[in-house]
Structures are given as C-alpha cells and as structure tokens.
Write an enzyme that holds these catalytic residues in place. Structure first.
Site, short mmCIF file in Angstrom:
data_model
loop_
_atom_site.label_atom_id
_atom_site.label_comp_id
_atom_site.label_asym_id
_atom_site.label_seq_id
_atom_site.Cartn_x
_atom_site.Cartn_y
_atom_site.Cartn_z
N GLU A 83 0.67 -1.13 0.12
CA GLU A 83 -0.06 0.05 -0.02
C GLU A 83 0.95 1.26 0.11
OE1 GLU A 83 -3.19 0.00 -0.53
OE2 GLU A 83 -3.68 -2.00 -0.20
N ARG A 93 -18.49 0.07 4.82
CA ARG A 93 -19.40 -0.48 4.26
C ARG A 93 -20.24 -1.51 5.00
NH1 ARG A 93 -19.28 -5.00 1.32
NH2 ARG A 93 -17.15 -5.03 1.51
N CYS A 146 -8.41 -1.28 7.99
CA CYS A 146 -7.14 -1.42 7.58
C CYS A 146 -6.52 0.09 7.24
CB CYS A 146 -6.98 -2.34 6.33
SG CYS A 146 -7.19 -4.25 6.81
N HIS A 169 -1.57 -5.61 2.10
CA HIS A 169 -2.72 -6.40 2.08
C HIS A 169 -2.36 -8.02 1.38
CE1 HIS A 169 -5.98 -3.16 2.53
NE2 HIS A 169 -6.40 -4.12 3.46
N1 PCA Z 1 -9.22 -6.43 6.26
C1 PCA Z 1 -10.04 -5.22 6.48
C2 PCA Z 1 -10.06 -4.89 8.11
C3 PCA Z 1 -9.31 -6.12 8.45
C4 PCA Z 1 -8.70 -6.81 7.49
O1 PCA Z 1 -8.04 -7.89 7.60
C5 PCA Z 1 -9.64 -3.88 5.66
O2 PCA Z 1 -9.17 -4.48 4.46
O3 PCA Z 1 -10.08 -2.98 6.09
#
Ligand code: PCA
Length: 217
Positions: A83, A93, A146, A169
């Site tokens: 990211e 959401r 996140c 991610h």
């Molecule tokens: N993914 C979510 C929150 C926790 C996770 O593992 C996100 O992408 O916000």
C-alpha cells in the site's frame, strides 16, 4: 552490547463473517523469527475502529520497533498489495466486529489528508516478483479498519521518521476463497514466505528503487 532491533508486525482478527484472517496467520508464523538481524514481534489487532488503533499504540510503545508493518486481508485481490497511501477517512460499508460503522469521519480530526508509507515499496515489489510472488503497488487501502490502522500508524510515527512503516494487504486464503466462488487466493505459507522477502527488502534498501508502474487499485 547492542540491543536487538525489533520488527513489529500486526495482523487482524477474522471479520465480515469469515472464520479466519490470513493476515494474522501469516504474521503469527513469523513471530519470534529473525529477519535481516531484527527480532519479529507479531500482534493481533481487533477489527474495530478505535480499539484497533489503541492496541497498535500499545504495541508500538511496548516494542519500540525499527520497522512496523501492519498486514490485512483484502478479499478479491489476486496479488500481495504494497500500500502506498493512507487517507484520513473512515467510511465503512459493513459494521466492524464491535458493531461500529462510521461514515465519512476523519481517522484523526485535524490530521493531514493522507500519509505515504515510508517503506521502499517499489524495491519490495521487485524483490517479491524476482522471488516468484505475485505483488503489486496499491493506491488505496480502502476506507475500512485497515486504512484506519494504516493512517493511525503513520500518524503515530509522524515525528519518528527513522522508524519505517507501512501496510500490506494479502489475498484470501484458499479456505476462504472456497466460500467465495471465483475469488483469487494465496496459500498462507506462500504469503508468509512473501512477507519475509518483502520485509528483508524493506530492512536492507535505504533508498527506494525508481521503478515505474502503479496499479489500478
Ligand atoms: N481487512 C479489512 C480490515 C481487517 C482486514 O484484515 C480491511 O481491508 O479494511
């Protein structure tokens, strides 16, 4: 005697009806290991606005890391996403695990619109791809917990520029993808190996590689 430097990793609890979260499974597998001379400490964060950041701040205070990387699950993505940017907005959401669903509120009132990760993301992507892992730069970590944690991480470290930090991610695990027909997945052991390579690059590379190419998300 030099104190061993610490690499703080966080993963998340399961959320949104899932039974597991590959981000925690992958970082837990690295807990207690060494990466480029750094001792890895893994902590699990709740998928809850506010509480996740409280737990992160405690972890930062306890471990005083040289590098801090938060990891989350991004169901539907096919590649490991490095990211680039955290934005100052919560816009959920679905409710979080505590039932909160903030809409269009800042993560930090009065904070800057965004923070960039301070990781060498292009060099990390290069290292991952050379090792055969699917990896991309992502221009958004979303607006759920996140991104909230990523923004809070960068805000907490804003005066400590020597501490590098960012967010990664991961795709669904195969077990999760089996319940989402057509969704891409990555084995947790593969994600764990990929994180190790990415973190090695983050610790070794001082100045990011100037490689072209972002991604569509
Ligand atoms: N993914 C979510 C929150 C926790 C996770 O593992 C996100 O992408 O916000």
């Amino acid at each position: 005697m030099t104190a061993t430097r610490t690499l703080l990793l966080t993963g998340f609890q399961a959320f949104g009806g899932e039974q597991e979260n590959p981000s925690w499974q992958a970082v837990a597998a690295l807990h207690g290991t060494r990466i480029a001379g750094h001792r890895v400490v893994a902590r699990e964060l709740p998928v809850a606005f506010g509480d996740a950041l409280k737990a992160l701040r405690v972890a930062l205070r306890d471990t005083r890391p040289a590098l801090a990387v938060c990891v989350g699950q991004a169901g539907g993505r096919a590649q490991i996403s490095l990211e680039r940017v955290a934005i100052n907005v919560d816009d959920a959401r679905i409710p979080d695990n505590a039932g909160k669903q903030p809409v269009d509120v800042p993560v930090v009132t009065g904070g800057p619109a965004a923070y960039f990760a301070t990781l060498p993301i292009k060099a990390m992507r290069q290292a991952l791809q050379e090792a055969g892992f699917p990896a991309e730069i992502s221009q958004t970590a979303g607006t759920f917990v996140c991104n909230h944690v990523f923004y809070g991480l960068m805000h907490a470290l804003r005066a400590q520029r020597h501490v590098r930090a960012g967010f990664i991610h991961l795709p669904y695990s195969p077990a999760q993808a089996a319940r989402h027909p057509g969704a891409p997945s990555l084995a947790v052991e593969t994600a764990t190996g990929a994180l190790r390579i990415a973190l090695q690059a983050a610790l070794r590379v001082r100045e990011d590689a100037r490689l072209p190419g972002g991604a569509e998300h």
